[in-house]
Design an enzyme around this catalytic site. Structure first.
Site, PDB file in Angstrom:
ATOM      1  N   GLU A   1      12.285  13.106  31.055  1.00 48.86           N
ATOM      2  CA  GLU A   1      11.012  13.316  31.730  1.00 48.86           C
ATOM      3  C   GLU A   1      11.088  14.600  32.554  1.00 48.86           C
ATOM      4  OE1 GLU A   1       7.495  13.510  33.403  1.00 48.86           O
ATOM      5  OE2 GLU A   1       7.923  12.022  31.830  1.00 48.86           O
ATOM      6  N   GLN A   2      10.056  15.465  32.403  1.00 46.94           N
ATOM      7  CA  GLN A   2      10.118  16.747  33.095  1.00 46.94           C
ATOM      8  C   GLN A   2       9.793  16.644  34.585  1.00 46.94           C
ATOM      9  OE1 GLN A   2       7.346  19.589  31.551  1.00 46.94           O
ATOM     10  NE2 GLN A   2       5.603  18.189  31.635  1.00 46.94           N
TER      11      GLN A   2
ATOM     12  N   TYR B   1     -14.855   0.048  36.569  1.00 45.35           N
ATOM     13  CA  TYR B   1     -14.306  -1.301  36.473  1.00 45.35           C
ATOM     14  C   TYR B   1     -13.286  -1.499  37.582  1.00 45.35           C
ATOM     15  CZ  TYR B   1     -10.844   1.298  33.642  1.00 45.35           C
ATOM     16  OH  TYR B   1      -9.932   2.212  33.183  1.00 45.35           O
TER      17      TYR B   1
ATOM     18  N   ASP C   1      -0.321   9.995  22.112  1.00 45.74           N
ATOM     19  CA  ASP C   1      -1.178  11.173  22.075  1.00 45.74           C
ATOM     20  C   ASP C   1      -0.554  12.346  21.337  1.00 45.74           C
ATOM     21  OD1 ASP C   1      -3.218   9.955  23.431  1.00 45.74           O
ATOM     22  OD2 ASP C   1      -2.803  10.887  25.368  1.00 45.74           O
TER      23      ASP C   1
ATOM     24  N   ARG D   1      -2.802   2.606  36.190  1.00 43.73           N
ATOM     25  CA  ARG D   1      -1.709   3.214  35.428  1.00 43.73           C
ATOM     26  C   ARG D   1      -0.392   3.149  36.196  1.00 43.73           C
ATOM     27  NH1 ARG D   1      -2.615   6.632  31.025  1.00 43.73           N
ATOM     28  NH2 ARG D   1      -4.795   6.838  30.458  1.00 43.73           N
TER      29      ARG D   1
END
Length: 417
Positions: free
Chosen positions: A61-62, A235, A313, A132
């Site tokens: 992970e950067q 929501y 993605d 998230r």
């Protein structure tokens, strides 16, 4: 490389026991050295699916920490099945609001046009709204517990596919692995290595996102406020005390791609000034907002090659009009682990993964792309006819209105491999 060759190169292969081999139908991935580029939802879910089958997994992970802030997402039944298979459904439910309905509303006064009762879905199909940051935290905690290693501040400059794929870092360091997974999003270095540079097209639409206090007292439902050339989705998250907002607008002015760009809340309020009182109360509570341009990317025509695979993605960027980005990544993660475990040869497992996933993801991306116009109709005969059809369908045949999503929500990737 065969599974056996990987085992011979691993001194401590016996230290990791596969967690969910199903009745002898899957083989262990014990001994495979797998590097995952990207610590988002797709990368973390893949780490769990692979480590649970015995692989030695390292996430690169950067950023300086694995975290996600400031946004919500919807976990629909198809994505939830992966969470359930990983044994994390109770923890997800404890951190989420369970969705009860989707309410489509006219922008002027907020009058309800149509209501889809999610309670009419089959009993095994549940729908959650989650922050998230909460989902990332859940996945990271479980990944660490299962022996996944994390290396932070690792910016990948180049991926070189091959029998022993090589990762070259921005600082000049390099490493090899048995398998490299590119879960590093829109600007994936692996995607570029497999299919060349991207050529995205600006859609003429932008979107804002924000999290605010639940100033309207909204219950556990998605509300879509539909207006001419724009719409706003909201929501609840967590215990219902906050709302997630995503507001999309058609406009010619280009905006940069990516979620991290801050904007002035006044611009969001101006864009939705004609919307009704409830929307104005929500917009009045916005203190921090991010803006990003919506770009159309093609689904990668090639997802695998040289003991490397794209996921999420990086393989199939999608517009946010079907709430399926995270759900597709979860499906990918399970499919990749199961396909690799179902084949002795890494290349054959990767080929099976691409074959299983590509057509479904193409269909989802196309459906999301085609959804925007339905929410952006201008006043006139077409809008009147569309809203009348929605209203009558939801009232006269509510279960049938939901069945249009059977192909999406009814899919179970954990049984498809």
């Amino acid at each position: 490389m065969s599974r056996g060759a990987a085992l011979q190169n691993t001194e401590n292969a016996g230290a990791l026991a596969p967690a969910f081999l199903s009745e002898g139908k899957e083989m262990s991935l014990l001994g495979l050295d797998i590097r995952i580029v990207g610590g988002g939802i797709g990368g973390l879910a893949a780490a769990l699916c692979l480590a649970g089958r015995g692989a030695q997994v390292t996430v690169l992970e950067q950023a300086e920490a694995i975290r996600e802030v400031g946004a919500g997402l919807q976990i629909s039944p198809n994505g939830l099945r992966v969470i359930e298979a990983l044994g994390l459904a109770p923890e997800l439910a404890a951190r989420s609001a369970e969705g009860r309905a989707v309410s489509l509303r006219d922008f002027r006064a907020g009058d309800e046009v149509a209501r889809l009762d999610l309670g009419l879905l089959p009993r095994d199909q549940r729908y959650f709204f989650v922050h998230r940051a909460d989902l990332i935290d859940l996945l990271v905690t479980e990944a660490r517990a299962r022996g996944v290693r994390f290396r932070l501040l690792q910016k990948v400059a180049e991926v070189r596919p091959g029998a022993g794929p090589e990762l070259v870092m921005a600082n000049g360091d390099a490493c090899t692995a048995d398998l490299v997974i590119g879960a590093d999003g829109l600007h994936s270095r692996l995607r570029e290595a497999l299919i060349g540079p991207a050529s995205p097209q600006f859609t003429g639409q932008v979107a804002w996102r924000a999290v605010i206090p639940n100033v309207t007292g909204q219950g556990a439902e998605v509300q879509v406020h539909m207006g001419p050339g724009r719409h706003l989705v909201c929501y609840p998250l967590r215990d219902g005390s906050v709302l997630n907002l995503v507001a999309a607008q058609e406009r010619a002015a280009w905006a940069e791609e990516g979620w991290q760009h801050r904007d002035d809340p006044a611009n969001l309020r101006a864009a939705f000034a004609g919307f009704g009182p409830a929307v104005q109360r929500m917009l009045g509570a916005v203190e921090a907002v991010h803006l990003w341009g919506l770009f159309r990317h093609r689904v990668a025509p090639r997802w695998v090659g040289g003991h490397c695979a794209l996921l999420g993605d990086a393989a199939h960027p999608t517009l946010p009009y079907l709430a399926q980005g995270a759900n597709m990544a979860l499906e990918d993660a399970w499919a990749l682990g199961a396909c690799l475990a179902g084949h002795e040869d890494i290349g054959a497992g990767l080929a099976a993964y691409q074959a299983l996933r590509m057509a479904r993801c193409q269909k989802i991306v196309a459906a999301a792309t085609g959804n925007a116009w339905k929410y952006h109709l201008r006043p006139g005969p077409l809008r009147l006819a569309a809203h009348t059809t929605l209203r009558l369908g939801a009232r006269l045949a509510p279960a049938r209105a939901l069945r249009q999503f059977d192909w999406l929500y009814g899919y179970d990737v954990t049984r498809a491999v």
